[in-house]
Design a protein around this motif. Structure first.
Motif, PDB file in Angstrom:
ATOM      1  N   UNK A 217       0.821  -1.213   0.000  1.00  0.00           N
ATOM      2  CA  UNK A 217       0.000   0.000   0.000  1.00  0.00           C
ATOM      3  C   UNK A 217       0.855   1.262   0.000  1.00  0.00           C
ATOM      4  N   UNK A 218       1.907   1.231   0.836  1.00  0.00           N
ATOM      5  CA  UNK A 218       2.773   2.418   0.942  1.00  0.00           C
ATOM      6  C   UNK A 218       3.553   2.635  -0.355  1.00  0.00           C
ATOM      7  N   UNK A 219       3.904   1.551  -1.058  1.00  0.00           N
ATOM      8  CA  UNK A 219       4.664   1.674  -2.301  1.00  0.00           C
ATOM      9  C   UNK A 219       3.909   2.487  -3.348  1.00  0.00           C
ATOM     10  N   UNK A 220       2.599   2.473  -3.256  1.00  0.00           N
ATOM     11  CA  UNK A 220       1.796   3.224  -4.219  1.00  0.00           C
ATOM     12  C   UNK A 220       1.762   4.718  -3.929  1.00  0.00           C
ATOM     13  N   UNK A 221       2.169   5.099  -2.708  1.00  0.00           N
ATOM     14  CA  UNK A 221       2.127   6.517  -2.343  1.00  0.00           C
ATOM     15  C   UNK A 221       3.415   7.255  -2.696  1.00  0.00           C
TER      16      UNK A 221
END
Length: 265
Positions: A217-221
């Motif tokens: 999830x964080x990789x997409x931010x």
């Protein structure tokens, strides 16, 4: 056997109740790990500076000096682990007697038995080194036999620390008493140990899955600070889980010893 399962569950519940009442006892396994890290650094850095990890200088086989240093490391490492485990078990015994222990109470109990702890550390280190030397010199079948011997030693010595806490005996007698109590508690010993290991293994798997999902999830931010926060939370959670596991195992040994000597689960 069903009775042993039910008793093991009751002992685990009792151990968990001690953890809930005295959460500060989880500090003791953390202190143990920190002390071991200091020990590793104090041994590894000087040896590295002397070229002990360079095969060209030491040769293919370690010399007598290396074995002596290695044994000394084993003794001190075992001493650290047993010292803080004694503090944990001692504090747990106070709670089981209806008291309200502190970390300081546990450390005082351990310090009062420092000589016995060192003696047992020497015994445990000797057994550990001998088993390791044997395992390195035998085939796969011999290695399996050595591992079984190691498991037997772990079971027989599981209650040594509670014996040292509650009885005015030396390390050799403590090992004998622990082995003698194994005849009455072998089922609860194995079931409790395996059960706690499986429960925490599932907890580690759940933590790894949650960490992986959070990373995706964080990789997409594309926010590095958020990724660092996720890693920090995962590390803290892993440390807490490890401390909780070590605390539960130590307190379970105290509860098992109480049951073995008073038959009260």
């Amino acid at each position: 056997m069903s009775g042993r399962f039910s008793r093991s569950l009751e002992l685990a519940k009792a151990s968990w109740s001690v953890v809930r009442a005295d959460k500060e006892l989880m500090i003791l396994p953390v202190l143990s790990v920190l002390a071991l890290l200091v020990l590793v650094g104090s041994f590894a850095l000087p040896l590295a500076a002397l070229g002990a990890f360079n095969p060209e200088e030491t040769g293919p086989e370690p010399g007598p000096g290396a074995w002596i240093v290695g044994f000394a490391f084993y003794v001190v490492a075992y001493f650290i682990g047993i010292f803080f485990n004694t503090a944990l078990v001692g504090a747990a015994m106070i709670r089981m007697d209806g008291g309200n222990p502190t970390v300081g109470d546990g450390l005082r109990i351990a310090w009062a038995r420092v000589g016995r702890i060192f003696g047992y550390a020497c015994i445990a280190a000797t057994v550990g080194v001998l088993l390791r030397m044997l395992e390195e010199r035998v085939g796969w079948l011999g290695s399996l036999v050595v591992k079984l011997i190691g498991i037997g030693w772990a079971l027989a010595s599981f209650l040594v620390v509670p014996v040292l806490v509650t009885r005015d005996v030396g390390p050799v007698q403590a090992v004998k008493e622990s082995a003698g109590l194994l005849r009455e508690t072998w089922g609860e010993n194995i079931i409790g140990g395996v059960g706690l290991s499986l429960a925490f293994a599932l907890a580690y798997v759940a933590l790894a899955v949650a960490f992986g999902a959070a990373v995706l999830l964080v990789a997409q931010t594309n926010v590095p600070a958020l990724f660092a926060l996720v890693v920090l939370v995962a590390v803290v959670a892993a440390v807490v889980l490890a401390a909780l596991q070590a605390t539960m195992q130590g307190i379970y040994s105290a509860a098992l010893y109480r049951y073995a000597t008073s038959h009260d689960a």
